[in-house]
Design an enzyme around this catalytic site. Structure first.
Site, PDB file in Angstrom:
ATOM      1  N   GLY A  43     -12.600 196.954 193.468  1.00 46.86           N
ATOM      2  CA  GLY A  43     -12.982 197.707 192.279  1.00 46.86           C
ATOM      3  C   GLY A  43     -12.448 197.051 191.038  1.00 46.86           C
ATOM      4  N   ALA A  85      -9.463 199.370 183.984  1.00 49.40           N
ATOM      5  CA  ALA A  85      -9.330 198.954 182.595  1.00 49.40           C
ATOM      6  C   ALA A  85      -8.494 197.693 182.460  1.00 49.40           C
ATOM      7  CB  ALA A  85      -8.708 200.073 181.787  1.00 49.40           C
ATOM      8  N   GLY A  91      -7.744 195.418 185.118  1.00 48.90           N
ATOM      9  CA  GLY A  91      -7.962 194.284 185.994  1.00 48.90           C
ATOM     10  C   GLY A  91      -8.818 194.641 187.188  1.00 48.90           C
ATOM     11  N   ASP A 136      -4.664 208.009 181.737  1.00 54.17           N
ATOM     12  CA  ASP A 136      -6.020 207.743 182.238  1.00 54.17           C
ATOM     13  C   ASP A 136      -6.239 208.474 183.555  1.00 54.17           C
ATOM     14  OD1 ASP A 136      -8.570 206.674 182.202  1.00 54.17           O
ATOM     15  OD2 ASP A 136      -7.966 204.899 183.334  1.00 54.17           O
TER      16      ASP A 136
END
Ligand SMILES: *[C@@H]1O[C@H](CO)[C@@H](O)[C@H](O)[C@H]1NC(C)=O
Ligand SMILES: *[C@@H]1O[C@H](CO)[C@@H](O)[C@H](O)[C@H]1NC(C)=O
Ligand SMILES: *[C@@H]1O[C@H](CO)[C@@H](O)[C@H](O)[C@H]1NC(C)=O
Ligand SMILES: *[C@@H]1O[C@H](CO)[C@@H](O)[C@H](O)[C@H]1NC(C)=O
Ligand SMILES: *[C@@H]1O[C@H](CO)[C@@H](O)[C@H](O)[C@H]1NC(C)=O
Ligand SMILES: *[C@@H]1O[C@H](CO)[C@@H](O)[C@H](O)[C@H]1NC(C)=O
Ligand SMILES: *[C@@H]1O[C@H](CO)[C@@H](O)[C@H](O)[C@H]1NC(C)=O
Ligand SMILES: *[C@@H]1O[C@H](CO)[C@@H](O)[C@H](O)[C@H]1NC(C)=O
Ligand SMILES: *[C@@H]1O[C@H](CO)[C@@H](O)[C@H](O)[C@H]1NC(C)=O
Length: 616
Positions: free
Chosen positions: A323, A326, A328, A457
């Site tokens: 995946g 934000a 990396g 986040d």
């Protein structure tokens, strides 16, 4: 008390993507921390090319100046007026690690510089002086008084030994014959320990008088494990002259010589006799103190080698990619040397982390967090991608480094996929366990870590599930090392829903605090409990217009087929609404939130009342 990050706020979308968690409280993002150790240093300056150095990285003191229209640095006076009795220094403006106080482990370094000595025209007798030196001294040191002439700008001429903040280790290139210097010639190269006079522990080599003339290149290396300092000198203008070398083993204890962080640079002086001392180029690189590794080990951290990460990820191949977030891309790592089982290796995007000076501190902070609902960091790797490839001379200029974080692999993937996949539905008891897991991780970050840590986040993509469906919060702590002024960071991320507190981006400013995390937590709760298409507003309308039982039935995810604990569902819905109240001050703390989730008898707040949402 709060230190907020601020920056342009182009869109909600961007902010959503702006991931990570940010430390608030006493420590502003790039403030020096008292506990911080200087990071290793690596640079290469050519003073004839201003693009190779930043003047802010250099500290000029005394009479030192950029000379010849910025083509070199004159350490001592170079003027039509008198050039007698000058002293000057040029040093690197940032601290350089020398040893680690905690472990006693000593750094190694290597430096190379081209310099020029211009002698006055000689009459019947030798007239020249005094010379220059490469030095290490306490960081932010000042030129000692009366250090011109024979003091070489390193020490007060009247003293036998420099002490305290004035202590130094130096390699001197001396052109004058003082009574305390070798008497067989005027020129010599020597290693000085806090004294230009007494080299009992150092080393000195005489050179034929007038050897130190013209352009020369010196290389100096210091091996932190053997404590051996070796200096060699090449006579560039006279290739026929053999290079000379001096060396010395620095005495124990190293802590008596210098403080842990040192300043490195050049000093020079003139007295009654004069000459010019000019630095043409300078490169330097220090290794990390290996003590860092042991400190990291103490914090449960390991440093991995780049080549082992390459091997473990099939050279970061696409098929290993798990995946992208934000900061990396994440790769599956197998058979990573020194690590049991599989790992998730995050390759940090170039430029997405700022403050490289803080990188290791941040890793340490992240690694100190231990909680069953936080993804655990197994280790890290930081490699230079330049000349020193694979050598991991961490981490002075982020642009030149690749940074990797190695995490435990959380096998069942992320909550987003589980909530939205077609074939299976997460049962309520699992969802409730996940809610409590995330809550307890946030409670820990907000109220049990000192200083506390914000996630910033929280969204289902960042909530991972293990084989028992325990929630593990990922990507926390990263925004502490994120370059929060660089908006390009956020464009790489995924994420489309409104997990970000709309209040936190008012007037183009982004302000994070605990209640902005609480907001995101609330949105996630509603998403876990409700039908996918149910917005916060929809649930709020049900809450304000319906009796509790109707609201629960109308809001709950219909895919559960009514199989859920109504009281728990009610709690999660009300808590979700409470956490997402528009006014941040009316939201619960994570302590309030957990009280509600863990104790069935905790009364629910009445959010519709004027004081709705205040802590119960
Ligand atoms: C330089 O310093 C010496 C010793 O302090 C002093 O005798 C001499 O006058 C000084 N010369 C100049 C030009 O200041
Ligand atoms: C160095 O200075 C001493 C004392 O002034 C003198 O005796 C000696 O001859 C000098 N050495 C040289 C090579 O000039
Ligand atoms: C210093 O070197 C230059 C160039 O190599 C030479 O012309 C000059 O004579 C030398 N000076 C002395 C004092 O030896
Ligand atoms: C320091 O010396 C030891 C022993 O000779 C050697 O193994 C090590 O590689 C040296 N370290 C550096 C940085 O040169
Ligand atoms: C001085 O340096 C020379 C050349 O590197 C070396 O052979 C000698 O052992 C050194 N002396 C001391 C006391 O370290
Ligand atoms: C790479 O990993 C494999 C196991 O997956 C191992 O057999 C091999 O020796 C490793 N190669 C290197 C260079 O470490
Ligand atoms: C890994 O991939 C890079 C390009 O992405 C390539 O330059 C490098 O040679 C590869 N390394 C190995 C060991 O295959
Ligand atoms: C942000 O980072 C990117 C990628 O490293 C870089 O190209 C850009 O110049 C940076 N922008 C600012 C404003 O620092
Ligand atoms: C946190 O920030 C929000 C939005 O800026 C604000 O409404 C709220 O009062 C702040 N909370 C605290 C505890 O400072």
């Amino acid at each position: 008390m709060f230190v907020a990050s601020s920056g342009r706020c182009p869109s909600v979308q961007l902010l959503l993507l702006y991931a990570g968690c940010f430390l608030l409280g006493i420590l502003p993002f790039d403030a020096p921390r008292h506990a911080a150790v200087a990071p290793p240093v690596s640079f290469s300056f050519d003073f004839s090319d201003s693009s190779t150095f930043n003047p802010q990285d250099l500290r000029l003191q005394g009479n030192a100046k950029h000379g010849l229209d910025g083509k070199l640095v004159d350490l001592t006076c170079n003027s039509i007026a008198s050039i007698q009795n000058c002293t000057g220094r040029m040093s690197y403006a940032h601290p350089v690690p020398f040893y680690d106080d905690a472990t006693g482990v000593v750094a190694s370094f290597a430096t190379r510089f081209a310099f020029r000595v211009i002698l006055p025209a000689q009459g019947s007798r030798v007239k020249k002086g005094d010379g220059m030196a490469f030095f290490l001294t306490g960081y932010n040191s000042a030129i000692p008084p009366d250090s011109d002439g024979g003091g070489l700008d390193l020490m007060n001429r009247g003293l036998g030994l420099a002490y305290g903040a004035d202590r130094f280790v130096a390699v001197e290139f001396h052109t004058y014959n003082n009574s305390f210097d070798p008497q067989d010639s005027w020129d010599h190269v020597g290693i000085d320990l806090s004294s230009v006079k007494n080299r009992a522990n150092g080393n000195v080599t005489s050179l034929p008088t007038f050897s130190l003339n013209g352009t020369m290149t010196a290389s100096i290396s210091f091996n932190g494990s053997t404590r051996r300092l070796v200096a060699s000198l090449h006579f560039d203008d006279r290739p026929s002259v053999q290079p000379v070398e001096v060396s010395a083993q620095l005495p124990e204890p190293i802590t008596a010589l210098l403080p842990p962080d040192v300043e490195v640079g050049f000093s020079a002086s003139t007295g009654k006799q004069v000459e010019l001392h000019q630095i043409l180029s300078w490169s330097f690189s220090s290794t990390e103190k290996r003590g860092r590794d042991s400190l990291m080990a103490g914090a449960g951290q390991r440093r991995f080698r780049y080549r082992d990460l390459v091997n473990a990820t099939d050279n970061f191949s696409e098929k290993r990619k798990l995946g992208k977030g934000a900061f990396g891309a994440v790769y599956l790592g197998t058979s990573l040397k020194g690590q049991e089982g599989q790992v998730a290796i995050k390759k940090i995007f170039k430029g997405s982390l700022g403050g490289p000076n803080n990188f290791l501190d941040e890793i340490k902070t992240i690694s100190k967090t231990k909680h069953k609902n936080l993804v655990s960091l197994e280790g890290w790797c930081c490699c230079s991608s330049g000349t020193w490839n694979l050598m991991c001379w961490c981490c002075q200029k982020q642009d030149h480094h690749k940074i990797f974080l190695v995490y435990e692999l959380v096998p069942q993937g992320n909550l987003h996929d589980h909530l939205h996949k077609e074939d299976t539905v997460l049962p309520w008891h699992t969802r409730y366990k996940i809610v409590k897991g995330i809550g307890s991780a946030l409670l820990y970050l907000h109220h049990e870590c000192h200083p506390y840590i914000l996630h910033r986040d929280i969204k289902p993509e960042n909530i991972l599930l293990d084989n028992d469906y325990n929630a593990k919060l990922a990507d926390f702590g990263l925004s502490r090392i994120a370059n929060h002024n660089n908006a390009t960071v956020v464009t790489d991320a995924v994420g489309t829903r409104g997990y970000m507190d709309p209040q936190c981006m008012k007037a183009g400013k982004v302000r994070f605090n605990r209640s902005t995390d609480v907001y995101s937590f609330g949105i996630v709760l509603l998403e876990i409990a409700c039908k996918c298409d149910k917005s916060r507003e929809g649930v709020w309308n049900l809450y304000s217009n319906e009796v509790a039982e109707h609201m629960v039935e109308a809001a709950a995810d219909e895919r559960l087929g009514g199989n859920f604990d109504r009281a728990q569902m009610h709690r999660v819905l009300v808590l979700g609404l409470w956490c997402t109240l528009p006014d941040g001050t009316q939201r619960p703390s994570m302590q309030d939130a957990m009280r509600l989730l863990e104790h069935d008898n905790t009364p629910l707040p009445d959010l519709a009342s004027p004081a709705g949402g205040s802590s119960t």
